[in-house]
Design a protein around this motif. Sequence first.
Motif, PDB file in Angstrom:
ATOM      1  N   LEU A 131      -1.862  -2.096  -4.184  1.00 30.72           N
ATOM      2  CA  LEU A 131      -1.446  -2.901  -5.324  1.00 30.72           C
ATOM      3  C   LEU A 131      -1.776  -4.356  -5.010  1.00 30.72           C
ATOM      4  CD1 LEU A 131       1.757  -2.482  -7.410  1.00 30.72           C
ATOM      5  CD2 LEU A 131       1.049  -4.759  -6.698  1.00 30.72           C
ATOM      6  N   ALA A 178       5.059   3.813 -10.903  1.00 33.34           N
ATOM      7  CA  ALA A 178       3.722   4.389 -10.981  1.00 33.34           C
ATOM      8  C   ALA A 178       3.625   5.659 -10.148  1.00 33.34           C
ATOM      9  CB  ALA A 178       2.687   3.374 -10.519  1.00 33.34           C
ATOM     10  N   TRP A 219      -7.316   2.569  -6.251  1.00 39.30           N
ATOM     11  CA  TRP A 219      -7.026   3.946  -5.854  1.00 39.30           C
ATOM     12  C   TRP A 219      -8.251   4.542  -5.170  1.00 39.30           C
ATOM     13  CZ3 TRP A 219      -2.353   6.501  -6.888  1.00 39.30           C
ATOM     14  CH2 TRP A 219      -1.468   5.816  -7.741  1.00 39.30           C
ATOM     15  N   ARG A 261       0.836  -1.200   0.000  1.00 41.94           N
ATOM     16  CA  ARG A 261       0.000   0.000   0.000  1.00 41.94           C
ATOM     17  C   ARG A 261       0.869   1.247   0.000  1.00 41.94           C
ATOM     18  NH1 ARG A 261      -5.190   0.995   0.976  1.00 41.94           N
ATOM     19  NH2 ARG A 261      -6.644  -0.744   1.233  1.00 41.94           N
ATOM     20  N   HIS A 317      -1.796  -7.371 -12.508  1.00 38.59           N
ATOM     21  CA  HIS A 317      -2.133  -6.894 -11.168  1.00 38.59           C
ATOM     22  C   HIS A 317      -3.274  -5.892 -11.254  1.00 38.59           C
ATOM     23  CE1 HIS A 317       0.494  -3.617 -12.566  1.00 38.59           C
ATOM     24  NE2 HIS A 317      -0.109  -2.858 -11.675  1.00 38.59           N
ATOM     25  N   TYR A 318      -3.818  -5.577 -10.104  1.00 33.46           N
ATOM     26  CA  TYR A 318      -4.801  -4.512  -9.977  1.00 33.46           C
ATOM     27  C   TYR A 318      -4.222  -3.408  -9.096  1.00 33.46           C
ATOM     28  CZ  TYR A 318      -8.604  -7.444 -11.801  1.00 33.46           C
ATOM     29  OH  TYR A 318      -9.406  -8.219 -12.596  1.00 33.46           O
ATOM     30  N   GLU A 319      -4.691  -2.198  -9.348  1.00 29.59           N
ATOM     31  CA  GLU A 319      -4.418  -1.088  -8.460  1.00 29.59           C
ATOM     32  C   GLU A 319      -5.758  -0.512  -8.016  1.00 29.59           C
ATOM     33  OE1 GLU A 319      -1.975   1.670 -10.568  1.00 29.59           O
ATOM     34  OE2 GLU A 319      -0.379   0.190 -10.949  1.00 29.59           O
ATOM     35  N   ASN A 371       7.518  -1.624  -9.647  1.00 31.07           N
ATOM     36  CA  ASN A 371       6.265  -1.259 -10.296  1.00 31.07           C
ATOM     37  C   ASN A 371       5.612  -0.090  -9.577  1.00 31.07           C
ATOM     38  OD1 ASN A 371       3.232  -1.482 -10.777  1.00 31.07           O
ATOM     39  ND2 ASN A 371       3.985  -2.975 -12.244  1.00 31.07           N
ATOM     40  N   LEU A 372       5.540  -0.181  -8.242  1.00 33.38           N
ATOM     41  CA  LEU A 372       4.923   0.881  -7.464  1.00 33.38           C
ATOM     42  C   LEU A 372       5.737   2.167  -7.540  1.00 33.38           C
ATOM     43  CD1 LEU A 372       2.730   1.797  -5.483  1.00 33.38           C
ATOM     44  CD2 LEU A 372       4.174   0.943  -3.624  1.00 33.38           C
ATOM     45  N   MET A 428      -3.390   4.051  -2.398  1.00 37.54           N
ATOM     46  CA  MET A 428      -3.291   3.067  -3.469  1.00 37.54           C
ATOM     47  C   MET A 428      -2.907   1.712  -2.891  1.00 37.54           C
ATOM     48  SD  MET A 428      -1.367   1.147  -5.815  1.00 37.54           S
ATOM     49  CE  MET A 428       0.112   1.765  -6.594  1.00 37.54           C
ATOM     50  N   SER A 436      -9.985   0.704 -16.529  1.00 37.48           N
ATOM     51  CA  SER A 436     -10.159   1.360 -15.241  1.00 37.48           C
ATOM     52  C   SER A 436     -11.644   1.476 -14.930  1.00 37.48           C
ATOM     53  CB  SER A 436      -9.519   2.757 -15.262  1.00 37.48           C
ATOM     54  OG  SER A 436      -9.692   3.414 -14.034  1.00 37.48           O
ATOM     55  N   TRP A 495       7.409  -5.821  -7.592  1.00 37.82           N
ATOM     56  CA  TRP A 495       6.292  -4.957  -7.253  1.00 37.82           C
ATOM     57  C   TRP A 495       6.774  -3.636  -6.673  1.00 37.82           C
ATOM     58  CZ3 TRP A 495       2.853  -6.599 -10.107  1.00 37.82           C
ATOM     59  CH2 TRP A 495       2.562  -7.956 -10.249  1.00 37.82           C
TER      60      TRP A 495
END
Length: 387
Positions: A309, A329, A291, A197, A287-289, A325-326, A307, A272, A322
């Motif tokens: 993840l 983003a 928000w 998170r 993956h999903y995010e 990735n985070l 957010m 989205s 990850w």
Amino acid sequence: MRPFDFECFKATIDELHREGSTALAAETWCQPSAVYRSADRARDEQLRIFDRLPLVVACSSELAEPNAYLARSVVGTPVLVARQADGSVRAFFNSCRHRGTEVVWGEAAGCARRFTCPYHGWTYGTDGRLLGITTDVGFPDLDREQSGLVELACAERHGLVFVGRRPDVVVDLDEYLGPLDAELQSMQLGRFVVERRHQVEVEANWKLIMDGFLETYHVRFLHAATLTDRLYSDRNSYDAFGPHGRLASMRKTYDPAGVQTPSELLSQLIVSYRLFPNTEILWAIDHYEVWQIEPDPGRADRCRVRMALLTRPEDSGRSEHWARNLEMAMDIITSEDFAAARSAQRALDGGAAPEQVVYGRNEPGVQHFHQELTTRLTGNALVGGPE
């Protein structure tokens, strides 16, 4: 995974790709720019929207076992959520019935059979019942049966936990999700788990942040150096599901001839889903995010962005992947999207912004979102949205 009618959806995407076009609203639409800075407007949104609708408080995987709990602020309201022995989830005001102190201070998570208020030691069960008080002689007339934690409506579906922010709110997910329910079910979001998170405070009205999620018009300008080699600008479909919406944006890899299955189609899109009012669920291949953009209950010019993840359980051990990735983003969003929102807020607060803001035909998602807000605040239905 088959979150929509494949043939129909592919036909729409292919046509937009072939024409180099995007979903269009019937016309441009304007509203006063004061909606982003007015204290009266912010107060109305609190009372008529955030106090009346189900809001996402957590992901199911964060409450994976009996007695697991989360203490979390929901638009400024301290809420305590706990998994019960029978597998259900219940939610309460995180506030001791003695003097109002949070039973679990701040935002925390863990596993416990009872909660003891740090201030005077009153103890509650995970079901909210008052289990014990200190210094019994001090409270001879206390009705213990009526002195448990104040319960909030709570429901769980699609891997998400929803609460009503006020005790009189009914959480009816069939009614709330409506036609989007079946599509969310097919996404299998419930089998994904929170890998990490992140949250950040932004000095901007919450709607300025929401706007950025609802169109790709800005990609070739704001994200010229970061996303234009991966994502088309102004080439997406938009569909309304009652107050909610779905934006599907084409990656630069999109090849109509190479898409034969739903999985192949989804691998070349970013999809989205917007759950009204303030949650975005972004699907990005593996993956999903999730928000959540929460207004500051005391200031129109500030919000909190959370957010989560989510990954498949078998992929949750890829920590470095990850983390990268985070980081990528958040770097793009913080330095570009949030910067644009802060810039707009400075102009709004400084009296430099136009009295009316305009939303183009190529921004149907933004129009739909703001028109739904206006309708719920005024009771007057508005005409707009995609053709």
